[in-house]
Enzyme design. Sequence first.
Site, PDB file in Angstrom:
ATOM      1  N   CYS A 117       0.849  -1.191   0.000  1.00 30.67           N
ATOM      2  CA  CYS A 117       0.000   0.000   0.000  1.00 30.67           C
ATOM      3  C   CYS A 117       0.881   1.236   0.000  1.00 30.67           C
ATOM      4  O   CYS A 117       2.101   1.134   0.091  1.00 30.67           O
ATOM      5  CB  CYS A 117      -0.948   0.012   1.196  1.00 30.67           C
ATOM      6  SG  CYS A 117      -2.409   1.045   0.859  1.00 30.67           S
ATOM      7  N   CYS A 119      -0.186   4.204   1.888  1.00 27.26           N
ATOM      8  CA  CYS A 119      -0.606   5.159   2.923  1.00 27.26           C
ATOM      9  C   CYS A 119       0.440   5.463   3.993  1.00 27.26           C
ATOM     10  O   CYS A 119       0.415   6.540   4.586  1.00 27.26           O
ATOM     11  CB  CYS A 119      -1.911   4.708   3.574  1.00 27.26           C
ATOM     12  SG  CYS A 119      -1.889   3.013   4.171  1.00 27.26           S
ATOM     13  N   CYS A 127      -4.195   5.894   0.564  1.00 33.50           N
ATOM     14  CA  CYS A 127      -3.701   4.621   0.025  1.00 33.50           C
ATOM     15  C   CYS A 127      -3.370   4.707  -1.465  1.00 33.50           C
ATOM     16  O   CYS A 127      -2.815   3.777  -2.030  1.00 33.50           O
ATOM     17  CB  CYS A 127      -4.717   3.515   0.284  1.00 33.50           C
ATOM     18  SG  CYS A 127      -5.025   3.245   2.047  1.00 33.50           S
ATOM     19  N   LYS A 213     -12.426  -5.066   2.466  1.00 37.63           N
ATOM     20  CA  LYS A 213     -11.863  -4.237   3.535  1.00 37.63           C
ATOM     21  C   LYS A 213     -12.795  -3.052   3.775  1.00 37.63           C
ATOM     22  O   LYS A 213     -13.028  -2.239   2.878  1.00 37.63           O
ATOM     23  CB  LYS A 213     -10.475  -3.762   3.122  1.00 37.63           C
ATOM     24  CG  LYS A 213      -9.827  -2.847   4.141  1.00 37.63           C
ATOM     25  CD  LYS A 213      -8.414  -2.535   3.734  1.00 37.63           C
ATOM     26  CE  LYS A 213      -7.792  -1.533   4.683  1.00 37.63           C
ATOM     27  NZ  LYS A 213      -6.432  -1.193   4.271  1.00 37.63           N
ATOM     28  N   ARG A 223      -3.000   2.931  12.585  1.00 37.34           N
ATOM     29  CA  ARG A 223      -2.562   4.198  11.965  1.00 37.34           C
ATOM     30  C   ARG A 223      -1.624   4.964  12.895  1.00 37.34           C
ATOM     31  O   ARG A 223      -0.748   5.688  12.429  1.00 37.34           O
ATOM     32  CB  ARG A 223      -3.772   5.041  11.561  1.00 37.34           C
ATOM     33  CG  ARG A 223      -4.559   4.364  10.433  1.00 37.34           C
ATOM     34  CD  ARG A 223      -5.787   5.145   9.996  1.00 37.34           C
ATOM     35  NE  ARG A 223      -6.589   4.336   9.079  1.00 37.34           N
ATOM     36  CZ  ARG A 223      -7.828   4.639   8.715  1.00 37.34           C
ATOM     37  NH1 ARG A 223      -8.401   5.742   9.173  1.00 37.34           N
ATOM     38  NH2 ARG A 223      -8.484   3.843   7.892  1.00 37.34           N
ATOM     39  N   ARG A 235     -11.165   7.429   4.286  1.00 37.79           N
ATOM     40  CA  ARG A 235     -10.968   6.397   3.268  1.00 37.79           C
ATOM     41  C   ARG A 235     -12.290   5.858   2.699  1.00 37.79           C
ATOM     42  O   ARG A 235     -12.319   4.790   2.101  1.00 37.79           O
ATOM     43  CB  ARG A 235     -10.167   5.230   3.856  1.00 37.79           C
ATOM     44  CG  ARG A 235      -8.835   5.614   4.460  1.00 37.79           C
ATOM     45  CD  ARG A 235      -7.818   4.501   4.267  1.00 37.79           C
ATOM     46  NE  ARG A 235      -6.735   4.472   5.232  1.00 37.79           N
ATOM     47  CZ  ARG A 235      -5.731   5.325   5.277  1.00 37.79           C
ATOM     48  NH1 ARG A 235      -5.660   6.334   4.416  1.00 37.79           N
ATOM     49  NH2 ARG A 235      -4.781   5.203   6.188  1.00 37.79           N
ATOM     50  N   GLU A 251     -16.886  -7.582  -4.274  1.00 38.15           N
ATOM     51  CA  GLU A 251     -15.454  -7.237  -4.248  1.00 38.15           C
ATOM     52  C   GLU A 251     -14.600  -8.506  -4.231  1.00 38.15           C
ATOM     53  O   GLU A 251     -13.581  -8.603  -4.916  1.00 38.15           O
ATOM     54  CB  GLU A 251     -15.125  -6.420  -2.985  1.00 38.15           C
ATOM     55  CG  GLU A 251     -15.551  -4.965  -3.049  1.00 38.15           C
ATOM     56  CD  GLU A 251     -14.481  -4.089  -3.677  1.00 38.15           C
ATOM     57  OE1 GLU A 251     -13.524  -4.628  -4.266  1.00 38.15           O
ATOM     58  OE2 GLU A 251     -14.592  -2.848  -3.565  1.00 38.15           O
ATOM     59  N   LYS A 266     -11.793  -7.944   6.316  1.00 46.62           N
ATOM     60  CA  LYS A 266     -11.142  -7.120   7.318  1.00 46.62           C
ATOM     61  C   LYS A 266     -12.021  -5.930   7.672  1.00 46.62           C
ATOM     62  O   LYS A 266     -12.503  -5.290   6.734  1.00 46.62           O
ATOM     63  CB  LYS A 266      -9.800  -6.643   6.737  1.00 46.62           C
ATOM     64  CG  LYS A 266      -9.057  -5.672   7.614  1.00 46.62           C
ATOM     65  CD  LYS A 266      -7.866  -5.143   6.866  1.00 46.62           C
ATOM     66  CE  LYS A 266      -7.200  -4.076   7.720  1.00 46.62           C
ATOM     67  NZ  LYS A 266      -6.143  -3.406   7.026  1.00 46.62           N
ATOM     68  N   SER A 292      -6.047  -4.080  14.514  1.00 46.14           N
ATOM     69  CA  SER A 292      -5.439  -3.400  15.661  1.00 46.14           C
ATOM     70  C   SER A 292      -6.454  -2.994  16.726  1.00 46.14           C
ATOM     71  O   SER A 292      -6.221  -3.174  17.923  1.00 46.14           O
ATOM     72  CB  SER A 292      -4.681  -2.164  15.163  1.00 46.14           C
ATOM     73  OG  SER A 292      -5.543  -1.304  14.430  1.00 46.14           O
ATOM     74  N   TYR A 331      -2.614  -9.927  15.926  1.00 51.37           N
ATOM     75  CA  TYR A 331      -1.534  -9.475  16.809  1.00 51.37           C
ATOM     76  C   TYR A 331      -1.376 -10.400  18.013  1.00 51.37           C
ATOM     77  O   TYR A 331      -0.435 -10.267  18.771  1.00 51.37           O
ATOM     78  CB  TYR A 331      -1.798  -8.031  17.257  1.00 51.37           C
ATOM     79  CG  TYR A 331      -1.864  -7.083  16.080  1.00 51.37           C
ATOM     80  CD1 TYR A 331      -0.700  -6.583  15.503  1.00 51.37           C
ATOM     81  CD2 TYR A 331      -3.085  -6.715  15.509  1.00 51.37           C
ATOM     82  CE1 TYR A 331      -0.756  -5.749  14.392  1.00 51.37           C
ATOM     83  CE2 TYR A 331      -3.160  -5.883  14.403  1.00 51.37           C
ATOM     84  CZ  TYR A 331      -1.989  -5.401  13.852  1.00 51.37           C
ATOM     85  OH  TYR A 331      -2.035  -4.583  12.753  1.00 51.37           O
TER      86      TYR A 331
HETATM   87  C1  PBG Z   1      -3.976   0.462   4.983  1.00 48.28           C
HETATM   88  C2  PBG Z   1      -4.034  -0.577   6.020  1.00 48.28           C
HETATM   89  C3  PBG Z   1      -4.894  -0.593   7.107  1.00 48.28           C
HETATM   90  C4  PBG Z   1      -4.576  -1.688   7.891  1.00 48.28           C
HETATM   91  C5  PBG Z   1      -3.554  -2.379   7.227  1.00 48.28           C
HETATM   92  N1  PBG Z   1      -3.224  -1.661   6.067  1.00 48.28           N
HETATM   93  C6  PBG Z   1      -6.071   0.234   7.445  1.00 48.28           C
HETATM   94  C7  PBG Z   1      -6.194   1.641   7.081  1.00 48.28           C
HETATM   95  O1  PBG Z   1      -5.392   2.468   7.492  1.00 48.28           O
HETATM   96  O2  PBG Z   1      -7.159   1.970   6.411  1.00 48.28           O
HETATM   97  C8  PBG Z   1      -5.224  -2.035   9.185  1.00 48.28           C
HETATM   98  C9  PBG Z   1      -4.570  -3.019  10.052  1.00 48.28           C
HETATM   99  C10 PBG Z   1      -4.999  -2.972  11.466  1.00 48.28           C
HETATM  100  O3  PBG Z   1      -5.812  -2.134  11.888  1.00 48.28           O
HETATM  101  O4  PBG Z   1      -4.505  -3.822  12.219  1.00 48.28           O
HETATM  102  N2  PBG Z   1      -3.653   0.094   3.727  1.00 48.28           N
HETATM  103 ZN    ZN Z   2      -3.269   1.972   2.667  1.00 45.90          ZN
END
Ligand code: PBG
Ligand code: ZN
Length: 343
Positions: A117, A119, A127, A213, A223, A235, A251, A266, A292, A331
């Site tokens: 990605c 971002c 992204c 997602k 983030r 987003r 999707e 996700k 997360s 995690y």
């Molecule tokens: C962005 C990305 C995100 C996560 C992984 N890659 C989310 C986002 O910022 O929109 C989330 C992972 C997590 O929350 O553990 N490409």
């Molecule tokens: Zn991203």
Amino acid sequence: MGYHPRRLRQQEAFRNVLRETRLAPDQLVMPLFVRPGKRVRVQIPSMPGQFQLSPDQVVSECEELQALGVPAVLLFGTAAGKDERATQAYAKDGIVQQAVRAIKARTPKLAVITDVCLCAYTSHGHCGLLKSRPAAKSKSPKPHTPSAAPTLDVNIDEPASLELLAKVALSHAQAGADMVAPSDMLDGRVAAIRRALDRDGWTHLPLMSYAAKFASSFYAPFRDAVDSHPMMGDRRSYQLDPANAEEALREIAADIDEGADIVMVKPALAYLDVLARAKERFGFPLAAFNVSGEYAMIKAAGIRGWLPEKPAWLEVLLAIRRAGADLIITYWAKEAAKVLRER
Ligand code: PBG
Ligand code: ZN
């Protein structure tokens, strides 16, 4: 006479024999955050127990994970220099590329998956690349979306972004990644990445797509970890509306069609229905990302003594498996592997 389910619940032996859903270390993938430096471990404040690690530390972590029976890691980079065009995302000596080389040199059998990605590398935190054309202000957000605040819609330059995402994936492959995992949610990126990989001779390299997602509040701690909060807007112009399960299935179908080898839903916990329907509809290798915020919720409550941490995450991981996930990116992977091995 009649149904007496408790007959089979009275003895541990029978409970074990009849357990429908299995949870094992080899179904788990551990996300790791790589940052520049040497001997650096910085704890992420909103994710106690999770760290930004310099490449040498990531390597030690990988050795431990391999010894515990965790088969794979998913790497995220925290960039040193961000710019409008995410240059560090595809640099040959970028942080993820360095870490992949270091891990594969020390623990070649551990599978290294890389998040693809932009971002964490763009100065604006989106992204994809942005068009220079100013974005339109949308006055009334759609109903039922989590954030009711008016937002600035962003203008993604999709062709330019796809080209760059393919470049990022290719740079990860060249560094030695075993699988690439695009997480941007732009249309057509699986096909674009697949084409670029194939053209460069990486026809055997599998791709896991973040297919369904959602635009979720549960990414906030992540983030913080990679400093990828969007500078303006959000987003919702590329991630799924949490209200939409049918669209999520479309999707997933599109990504399978474009050549994804594993499709992902996700976050996991608030979208177990999507996981279950995806497994049933496609019968395709299915991953769930226990994100997360899902980690942080249990961690925070555990620290306060409001709920027992270990049984709580074990229950969550089991539920995600029960819903239909073949593998779980979580995690908790390291801790779970320790606990599950002891059993
Ligand atoms: C962005 C990305 C995100 C996560 C992984 N890659 C989310 C986002 O910022 O929109 C989330 C992972 C997590 O929350 O553990 N490409
Ligand atoms: Zn991203």
